[in-house]
Design a protein around this motif. Structure first.
Motif, short mmCIF file in Angstrom:
data_model
loop_
_atom_site.label_atom_id
_atom_site.label_comp_id
_atom_site.label_asym_id
_atom_site.label_seq_id
_atom_site.Cartn_x
_atom_site.Cartn_y
_atom_site.Cartn_z
N ARG A 286 16.13 58.90 -56.50
CA ARG A 286 17.55 58.59 -56.16
C ARG A 286 17.66 58.56 -54.85
O ARG A 286 18.49 57.70 -54.33
N LEU A 287 16.72 59.35 -53.86
CA LEU A 287 16.70 59.24 -52.49
C LEU A 287 16.45 57.79 -52.11
O LEU A 287 16.83 56.86 -51.14
N ASP A 300 12.75 49.31 -49.77
CA ASP A 300 13.46 50.61 -49.78
C ASP A 300 12.65 51.42 -49.29
O ASP A 300 12.97 52.63 -48.57
N PHE A 301 11.11 51.35 -49.14
CA PHE A 301 10.20 52.31 -48.51
C PHE A 301 10.30 52.23 -46.82
O PHE A 301 9.58 53.05 -46.37
N ARG A 347 9.78 45.98 -58.91
CA ARG A 347 11.02 46.71 -59.06
C ARG A 347 10.05 48.09 -59.74
O ARG A 347 9.70 48.04 -60.99
N ILE A 348 10.29 49.20 -59.13
CA ILE A 348 9.47 50.49 -59.37
C ILE A 348 10.67 51.14 -60.34
O ILE A 348 11.64 51.44 -59.73
N THR A 349 10.47 51.67 -61.53
CA THR A 349 11.26 52.28 -62.37
C THR A 349 10.87 53.86 -62.27
O THR A 349 9.94 54.09 -61.79
N LEU A 350 11.90 54.65 -62.58
CA LEU A 350 11.83 56.16 -62.70
C LEU A 350 10.36 56.44 -63.65
O LEU A 350 9.87 57.28 -63.46
N ARG A 351 10.53 55.60 -64.79
CA ARG A 351 9.22 55.80 -65.83
C ARG A 351 8.21 55.71 -64.89
O ARG A 351 7.10 56.41 -65.16
N GLU A 352 7.97 54.46 -64.33
CA GLU A 352 6.47 54.23 -63.46
C GLU A 352 6.23 55.35 -62.36
O GLU A 352 5.17 55.68 -62.16
N LEU A 353 7.36 55.47 -61.80
CA LEU A 353 7.25 56.48 -60.66
C LEU A 353 6.64 58.17 -61.05
O LEU A 353 5.87 58.68 -60.48
N ARG A 354 7.13 58.42 -62.61
CA ARG A 354 6.69 59.62 -63.01
C ARG A 354 5.20 59.54 -63.15
O ARG A 354 4.46 60.45 -63.12
#
Length: 616
Positions: A286-287, A300-301, A347-354
């Protein structure tokens, strides 16, 4: 349920019900004649009741058996979910153990069918209520709670230690020295010690808190004014208009960021709304992402990497070369997208980030002074190797590669057909979100970011990401299955190269046998991606791609160097890419030192010659 349904008495009982239903007769509950029949009978009564939530502990049911009409759908309730039967220890007493029932079962005889169905006799069941009240009930815990993320996926749920009440004293201590609000220059301790983010996240976190504060103020004014018509109009706005509205209203420039401060009350509100309800991975997600998006794109990075390049001691030597700072940031972002964004849509999703280790690596980078110790994503030596390799192939130095440029990779190690397929596959990979709008992009050229995707996949074929890339290249028709005709298409060009180099030619039939012996596909002649990714074969399955299109690595594998094998056993924690980068960086660094030495000698020789020619 499966134990009950497979019992012989249950099968017989169901056959009787089906037979009675087919004849149009009313179905009645038979007399319990055996423990198995009691088991089936208890489940029959239970099937009459509608499924209930585990939270309901009391139920009053009045059932009149002869009122149950015989129909294919209405005679039985839908089967329960396996999760609801998983906690039943005794099927025959499941009703009394899970629910406190106050039942009054009334049965009546069916005189019309008594003569034809003498073996089915209605019976009245009477339960002792005192025994039911005194019996030990089984408490089934609530398995679903709204807004409680991650349960069942082994994700840590924020505990009581993250509540604002428990962290209030710690937060207050950091703000005591700044009664007027804390500025960006003093925000690092809060970012690292309170929020548990790496220190180079401080600027992004500071800016996000201010953006959220502005949004909350707008929402508060809207609620106070109760402007209903305006809210309706806002809901009618398209997503593109909302995005433009956010960019125009909520963006804070860098100059303004240096002058603003965050008060204690604002930070506490941000903690309650944006940090306390989420675990550390979702906080990071979220950040980094924009407020109006549900995914992360490469750009975004950029704020995080600007802070890293500015303050990390391992990257201080790049302060005088901003052009290489930009190239380093692009390399890190592309490597993150290469490994984390498994769908390769930018597009990096939350699922991929986990599923990734990105946040863990960020913490390691923040603690380690030598940036090259961290091999994942951020290593400067890895960037140096990637950039130098790209620069060697880029003959025109226009920061793009053609197919002829890529053919020179590895001393013309690749065949023409695989280079064509590489360009085709790279055209489907979206490295940056804005590339989707670029319809005039030349598909016969690839940029630096696309080259990183290719080069990382080429030098390390022992990880799932690279195997997925080459599988796409070989799968010509894109059906997710590699068939013999596709393998032969690539191997025929490899055969021509073998013959031209006077190398021993291996027939295609032998290659097919070796592939099947190595991958062991479920269907002969049909190889899928999971065959390459099997844990027992992933370290060697990538070599089969070299057999098809990379002659140099194929020959090197046939003539395995014992030194390389011993090095792999001594350093099991390093990947093939890590070993290649170490060796190649050493070679490139020595070549650079030699070139600088030669230029220095030439300069000294020229200056001495100039002194001799003009002594005065």
């Amino acid at each position: 349920f499966f134990i009950w349904i497979t019992q012989e008495s249950t099968i017989k009982y169901l056959e009787e019900l089906i037979s009675a239903t087919a004849k149009g007769k009313e179905t009645v509950i038979p007399k319990a004649s055996s423990p198995d029949r009691e088991c089936s009978l208890s489940n029959s009564i239970e099937s009459v009741f509608s499924p209930r939530s585990p939270r309901q502990q009391h139920l009053q049911v009045h059932v009149q058996v002869n009122n149950l009409k015989s129909s294919p759908i209405g005679c039985r309730s839908p089967p329960r979910s396996p999760r609801s039967t998983r906690n039943r220890f005794d099927i025959s007493s499941s009703i009394t153990n899970t629910l406190s029932l106050n039942t009054n079962l009334i049965s009546s005889t069916n005189t019309n069918d008594a003569a034809s169905d003498s073996n089915i006799n209605p019976v009245v069941f009477d339960f002792d209520e005192d025994k039911i009240k005194n019996s030990k009930t089984v408490e089934i815990p609530t398995f679903y709670k709204p807004n409680e993320r991650g349960r069942g996926r082994l994700v840590r749920i924020p505990g009581m230690e993250d509540n604002l009440e428990n962290r209030f004293v710690d937060i207050r201590k950091h703000f005591d020295s700044f009664p007027q609000g804390i500025s960006l220059n003093h925000f690092v301790p809060i970012c690292k010690n309170v929020c548990n983010f790496p220190s180079f996240f401080s600027a992004a976190l500071f800016k996000r808190i201010l953006e959220q504060q502005r949004i909350w103020e707008i929402e508060k004014v809207s609620v106070e004014n109760d402007d209903t018509e305006k809210r309706i109009e806002e809901k009618k706005l398209s997503n593109e208009q909302k995005k433009n509205e956010y960019e125009d209203t909520d963006e804070i420039d860098e100059a303004e960021l240096e002058t603003l401060t965050i008060s204690f009350e604002t930070f506490c509100t941000f903690w309650e709304r944006e940090l306390e309800p989420y675990d550390e991975i979702e906080r990071f997600f979220r950040l980094v992402k924009r407020i109006d998006r549900e995914y992360i794109v490469g750009i975004d990075f950029a704020p995080l990497l600007v802070e890293l390049l500015t303050y990390h001691p391992g990257l201080a030597f790049l302060a005088d070369t901003p052009e290489f700072q930009d190239k380093y940031a692009k390399t890190v972002i592309t490597r993150i997208l290469y490994e984390v964004n498994t769908s390769w849509n930018g597009r990096i999703t939350l699922r991929e980030l986990r599923k990734s280790d990105l946040l863990k690596v960020c913490h390691l980078v923040d603690e380690e002074k030598d940036i090259n110790v961290i091999n994942r994503y951020f290593s400067y030596e890895h960037f140096y190797v990637l950039y130098c390799k790209f620069w060697e192939l880029d003959c025109g130095h226009d920061f793009s590669l053609s197919k002829d440029d890529l053919m020179r990779h590895g001393g013309h190690a690749l065949t023409r057909v695989i280079v064509d397929r590489v360009f085709t596959v790279l055209a489907t990979i979206n490295v940056h979100e804005q590339d989707k709008k670029d319809n005039d992009k030349d598909k016969n050229l690839i940029g630096y970011e696309e080259f990183i995707f290719f080069f990382l996949s080429e030098e390390d074929k022992t990880n799932p990401t690279s195997l997925r890339f080459w599988f796409r290249c070989i799968d010509i028709d894109g059906d997710g299955v590699i068939r013999p005709w596709e393998l032969r298409y690539f191997y025929d060009h490899q055969l021509v190269r073998m013959q031209s180099y006077s190398h021993e030619v291996v027939p295609f039939a032998d290659i097919m046998c070796q592939m099947h012996d190595c991958l062991v596909p479920n269907t002969e002649g049909a190889i899928v991606l999971s065959d390459f990714l099997h844990p027992h074969r992933i370290k060697i399955s990538g070599m089969l791609f070299n057999v098809l299109f990379n002659l140099n690595k194929f020959i090197a594998f046939e003539q395995r160097d014992p030194f390389i094998i011993r090095q792999q056993h001594e350093q099991p924690g390093l990947s093939d890419w890590d070993r290649y980068a170490i060796n190649e960086y050493s070679r490139l660094a020595q070549a650079e030192e030699q070139r600088e030495l030669e230029e220095s000698c030439e300069l000294n020789s020229w200056e001495s010659q100039k002194v001799n020619d003009y002594p005065y």
